[in-house]
Scaffold this motif. Structure first.
Motif, PDB file in Angstrom:
ATOM      1  N   THR A  30     -49.257  -3.989  -5.552  1.00 28.18           N
ATOM      2  CA  THR A  30     -49.338  -5.307  -4.529  1.00 28.18           C
ATOM      3  C   THR A  30     -50.276  -6.008  -5.582  1.00 28.18           C
ATOM      4  O   THR A  30     -51.287  -5.712  -6.278  1.00 28.18           O
ATOM      5  N   ASP A  34     -54.339  -3.655  -2.789  1.00 27.58           N
ATOM      6  CA  ASP A  34     -54.430  -3.051  -1.383  1.00 27.58           C
ATOM      7  C   ASP A  34     -53.027  -2.305  -1.137  1.00 27.58           C
ATOM      8  O   ASP A  34     -52.082  -2.938  -0.863  1.00 27.58           O
ATOM      9  N   SER A  36     -52.421  -0.521   1.354  1.00 28.26           N
ATOM     10  CA  SER A  36     -52.285  -0.203   2.901  1.00 28.26           C
ATOM     11  C   SER A  36     -51.201  -1.196   3.840  1.00 28.26           C
ATOM     12  O   SER A  36     -50.798  -0.663   4.755  1.00 28.26           O
ATOM     13  N   ALA A  37     -50.875  -2.095   2.964  1.00 25.58           N
ATOM     14  CA  ALA A  37     -49.687  -2.870   3.533  1.00 25.58           C
ATOM     15  C   ALA A  37     -48.716  -3.267   2.354  1.00 25.58           C
ATOM     16  O   ALA A  37     -48.849  -4.087   1.593  1.00 25.58           O
ATOM     17  N   SER A  38     -47.823  -2.091   2.415  1.00 20.89           N
ATOM     18  CA  SER A  38     -46.906  -2.201   1.214  1.00 20.89           C
ATOM     19  C   SER A  38     -45.951  -3.456   1.190  1.00 20.89           C
ATOM     20  O   SER A  38     -45.610  -4.020   2.319  1.00 20.89           O
ATOM     21  N   ASP A 114     -48.170   8.522   0.781  1.00 21.78           N
ATOM     22  CA  ASP A 114     -48.744   6.954   0.190  1.00 21.78           C
ATOM     23  C   ASP A 114     -47.898   6.003   0.253  1.00 21.78           C
ATOM     24  O   ASP A 114     -48.437   4.919   0.414  1.00 21.78           O
ATOM     25  N   PRO A 117     -45.895   5.534   5.158  1.00 24.88           N
ATOM     26  CA  PRO A 117     -46.733   5.202   6.086  1.00 24.88           C
ATOM     27  C   PRO A 117     -47.249   3.571   6.074  1.00 24.88           C
ATOM     28  O   PRO A 117     -47.370   2.993   6.945  1.00 24.88           O
ATOM     29  N   ALA A 118     -47.114   3.007   4.976  1.00 20.20           N
ATOM     30  CA  ALA A 118     -47.583   1.561   4.802  1.00 20.20           C
ATOM     31  C   ALA A 118     -46.242   0.647   4.476  1.00 20.20           C
ATOM     32  O   ALA A 118     -46.345  -0.445   4.462  1.00 20.20           O
ATOM     33  N   SER A 119     -44.894   1.358   4.710  1.00 19.54           N
ATOM     34  CA  SER A 119     -43.774   0.629   4.274  1.00 19.54           C
ATOM     35  C   SER A 119     -43.290   0.047   5.630  1.00 19.54           C
ATOM     36  O   SER A 119     -43.500   0.440   6.696  1.00 19.54           O
TER      37      SER A 119
END
Length: 173
Positions: A30, A34, A36-38, A114, A117-119
């Motif tokens: 990204t 970060d 955590s928000a893919s 990895d 969960p953020a996708s």
């Protein structure tokens, strides 16, 4: 280098297993680092029953058996695709991780812990947009001027926006 989804890693693992030791998989980078928000989406695969089928009940029974039945029905798929997919059902994820072959697939944790969960679970745009962007990223990674590669992608994406009449339509959540 290439930008691709887990299907490509699955193909490498199945068809070129000698490359596994020198091939890696990672979350898509990204701009701010970060993760955590893919920026990645997952799949968008849909199974449907054709309205013209002669066997709608049989097709429905198969889908129920495969997707909603015993988790053991699904484990062979994840083993066969070299653990490059992320199960959506927690009970299936547990069964997949318990498969003896999972110990030989260290990239599985990257996909399931990895990336998934953020996708975004499903893209809200046509596949052609993803393809244009992926091609631009690959061109930039392989030496083409990134501005030129992105400009080319912009043109291709605009064609899709025009063709699909997407301008002014808000993306789905």
């Amino acid at each position: 280098m290439m930008t691709s989804g887990s299907w490509a890693f699955s193909e490498i693992a199945s068809d070129y297993d000698d490359l596994l030791g020198v091939t890696g998989i990672a979350p898509f980078p990204t701009s701010d680092g970060d993760l955590s928000a893919s920026v990645a989406t997952l799949g968008n695969f849909k199974w449907v029953i054709d309205a013209k089928t002669d066997q709608p009940d049989g097709a429905a029974d198969f889908l129920s058996w495969c997707l909603a039945g015993d988790v053991a029905n699904l484990v062979p798929f994840f083993v066969g695709t070299q653990f490059t997919k992320a199960p959506a059902r927690p009970d299936v994820a547990d069964a997949v991780q318990a498969a003896p072959e999972a110990a030989d697939a260290p990239w599985s944790a990257v996909v399931s812990e990895d990336i998934a969960p953020a996708s975004v679970p499903t893209p809200s745009y046509p596949w052609d947009i993803l393809l244009a962007m992926g091609k631009a990223l690959e061109k930039g990674m392989n030496g083409e001027d990134p501005a030129k590669a992105l400009s080319g992608a912009n043109g291709e994406i605009q064609k899709v926006i025009d063709r699909e009449e997407l301008a002014g339509k808000a993306p789905r959540d």
